[in-house]
Enzyme design. Structure first.
Site, PDB file in Angstrom:
ATOM      1  N   TYR A   1      52.475   1.656  26.885  1.00  0.00           N
ATOM      2  CA  TYR A   1      52.805   0.871  25.683  1.00  0.00           C
ATOM      3  C   TYR A   1      51.677  -0.105  25.391  1.00  0.00           C
ATOM      4  CZ  TYR A   1      57.407   1.874  23.853  1.00  0.00           C
ATOM      5  OH  TYR A   1      58.449   2.437  23.203  1.00  0.00           O
TER       6      TYR A   1
ATOM      7  N   GLU B   1      51.523  -2.319  22.151  1.00  0.00           N
ATOM      8  CA  GLU B   1      51.688  -3.026  20.879  1.00  0.00           C
ATOM      9  C   GLU B   1      50.610  -4.091  20.708  1.00  0.00           C
ATOM     10  OE1 GLU B   1      54.510  -1.951  22.336  1.00  0.00           O
ATOM     11  OE2 GLU B   1      56.194  -2.009  20.910  1.00  0.00           O
TER      12      GLU B   1
ATOM     13  N   ASP C   1      42.786   9.319  -0.646  1.00  0.00           N
ATOM     14  CA  ASP C   1      43.482  10.032   0.427  1.00  0.00           C
ATOM     15  C   ASP C   1      42.686  11.304   0.681  1.00  0.00           C
ATOM     16  OD1 ASP C   1      45.010  11.679   1.976  1.00  0.00           O
ATOM     17  OD2 ASP C   1      46.879  11.390   0.870  1.00  0.00           O
TER      18      ASP C   1
ATOM     19  N   THR D   1      44.468  12.097   7.436  1.00  0.00           N
ATOM     20  CA  THR D   1      45.004  12.640   8.676  1.00  0.00           C
ATOM     21  C   THR D   1      43.801  13.020   9.537  1.00  0.00           C
ATOM     22  OG1 THR D   1      45.190  14.742   7.533  1.00  0.00           O
ATOM     23  CG2 THR D   1      47.215  13.502   7.823  1.00  0.00           C
TER      24      THR D   1
ATOM     25  N   LYS E   1      43.116  17.927  10.176  1.00  0.00           N
ATOM     26  CA  LYS E   1      42.798  19.033   9.244  1.00  0.00           C
ATOM     27  C   LYS E   1      41.335  19.423   9.449  1.00  0.00           C
ATOM     28  CE  LYS E   1      46.489  17.947   5.974  1.00  0.00           C
ATOM     29  NZ  LYS E   1      47.034  16.594   6.096  1.00  0.00           N
TER      30      LYS E   1
ATOM     31  N   ARG F   1      46.979  15.679  15.871  1.00  0.00           N
ATOM     32  CA  ARG F   1      47.877  15.392  14.745  1.00  0.00           C
ATOM     33  C   ARG F   1      48.073  13.880  14.649  1.00  0.00           C
ATOM     34  NH1 ARG F   1      50.507  18.747  11.670  1.00  0.00           N
ATOM     35  NH2 ARG F   1      49.257  20.341  12.660  1.00  0.00           N
TER      36      ARG F   1
HETATM   37  N1  DSN Z   1      51.277  19.092   4.878  1.00  0.00           N
HETATM   38  C1  DSN Z   1      49.958  18.731   4.422  1.00  0.00           C
HETATM   39  C2  DSN Z   1      49.255  19.853   3.764  1.00  0.00           C
HETATM   40  O1  DSN Z   1      49.527  20.967   4.167  1.00  0.00           O
HETATM   41  O2  DSN Z   1      48.444  19.652   2.879  1.00  0.00           O
HETATM   42  C3  DSN Z   1      50.008  17.548   3.556  1.00  0.00           C
HETATM   43  O3  DSN Z   1      51.016  16.703   3.984  1.00  0.00           O
END
Ligand code: DSN
Length: 425
Positions: free
Chosen positions: A46, A48, A193, A220, A223, A229
């Site tokens: 943990y 925080e 984004d 994110t 990707k 993730r």
């Molecule tokens: N699920 C993601 C995508 O496939 O683009 C976006 O949240």
């Protein structure tokens, strides 16, 4: 494993990934090192707070690993600050909205069916209940060019607090300079984004919104960036003690965002994921990653051209990035859900997707979305794209013919076995 049920499912999923080809543009395969960091002892801890300012003891290693992730992220994206605690893309966007806006304030984002994400104002989301979303979209469906004049008019009329550039199904580059010009005129925070293309920005093959005066980038990390993730929030401005309140100014965005992530929206950071983010950022700073990004773009171009040569209609007639949207309804007469299931059946995984001004509903939309980040990690090159397009075209042209689909499935499986997953090598 003692738990045979889960052990069996992990083995089955590894087999599925090994025997098929992953074309979902938001997916990728992490390295063995990223995987090892995710499965490390940091999961037990943990933490925080923030490095050097925690609410629990025993932070000597967590502080160091989080600081490493922060520093590497800042260097990769040329940012003043990085919050690497955000658990995922949707809460990362939420954090920025709440850091800068009050309920009822206006934010301008991309129309969902034109490529925007759910968190960019889809009715039914928590953000859409709290904030007033106004939308921009595509002006010319054939080229994908956005309607910047309409965006400008709308910005003057609605005075958004945030102008959000970003998408989850848009195959073209955005004109960040134009976004910045409009945003600066109305004194909005410029937010991007970049979840889909963050890896391509880090690899230097697509433009970085910070070079155009953007204040915040959310992304994110799993990707094109090829990490665990999770998500992070990059920002420009002055970094100060996140445990102390600051005035709501653009300069204070780094601290406003930190304070909104914790304690605003989250409790304990996931330190094993943060360690894996640090590893992924290290990998993304290496020369091989730039070559990977160039290959992702080359493969996407080659695949889009091969599909169009076969008569498959692509939205905007091609791609500038790693993804493409195929108009299945126009090309084959059936919907994207049938296409998704047909291609799943032969080992090619992609997802159904709405297309701009789609007359069909999201669960049975007109299109499918596909892309090249995962197959490029797997080692596929430009010369393999023709073969992929052949299989896609053949399967969709014979979607009711079980014998034909069986034959293609065997070919895909044989081909995929020549390209091991990173964790199999
Ligand atoms: N699920 C993601 C995508 O496939 O683009 C976006 O949240």
């Amino acid at each position: 494993m003692k738990d045979k049920q889960v052990e069996k499912l992990i083995a089955a999923e590894a087999k599925r990934q090994r025997e098929g080809l992953e074309l979902i543009p938001s997916e990728n395969y992490v390295s063995a090192e990223v995987m090892a960091a995710m499965g490390s002892v940091f999961t037990n801890k943990y933490s925080e707070g923030f490095p050097g300012k925690r609410y629990y003891g025993g932070q000597i290693n967590t502080d160091a690993v989080e600081q490493l992730a922060i520093d590497r992220a800042k260097n990769l994206f040329r940012a003043d600050h990085a919050n690497v605690q955000s658990h995922s893309g949707a809460p990362a966007n939420e954090a920025v909205y709440h850091a800068w806006m009050e309920p009822g304030d206006t934010i301008m984002g991309m129309e969902l069916s034109h490529g925007g994400h759910l968190t960019h104002g889809r009715p039914g989301t928590i953000s859409a209940k709290l904030f007033n979303f106004v939308r921009y979209g595509i002006k010319d469906i054939e080229t994908g060019e956005l309607d910047y004049d309409r965006m400008h008019e709308l910005a003057l009329k609605t005075r958004p607090k945030i102008i959000l550039a970003g998408f989850s199904s848009y195959p073209r580059e955005l004109n960040y300079a134009k976004f910045a010009e409009i945003g600066n005129e109305v004194n909005a925070v410029l937010m991007a984004d970049m979840s889909h293309i963050a890896g391509l920005i880090a690899g230097g093959v697509l433009a970085n919104p910070f070079d155009y005066g953007f204040h915040v980038i959310t992304t994110t990390t799993h990707k094109t960036l090829r990490g665990p993730r999770g998500a992070m929030i990059l920002s420009q401005g002055k970094v100060s003690n996140p445990l102390k309140a600051v005035d709501k100014t653009k300069e204070n965005l780094p601290t406003l965002i930190d304070r909104t992530v914790f304690p605003g929206l989250q409790g304990g950071p996931h330190m094993h994921i943060i360690a894996a983010k640090a590893v992924a950022f290290y990998e993304a700073s290496q020369p091989e990653f730039k070559s990977y990004c160039l290959d992702v773009l080359t493969n996407a171009k080659a695949l889009s051209e091969a599909l169009m040569k076969k008569g498959i209609k692509l939205v905007t007639n091609g791609t500038d990035n790693h993804m493409m949207l195929a108009d299945i309804k126009t090309s084959f007469g059936f919907d994207g859900d049938v296409a998704e299931k047909t291609l799943d059946r032969i080992g090619l995984t992609l997802n159904k997707n709405v297309i701009p001004n789609d007359p069909l509903p999201p669960y049975k939309p007109s299109g499918v979305r596909l892309g090249t980040p995962a197959i490029t990690t797997r080692g596929l090159k430009e010369e393999h794209m023709e073969q992929l397009a052949d299989w896609i075209h053949l399967a969709l042209s014979h979607h009711n013919d079980e014998t034909a689909l069986d034959k293609i499935a065997t070919e895909v499986k044989g081909f995929a076995s020549g390209f091991p997953l990173p964790n199999d090598t």
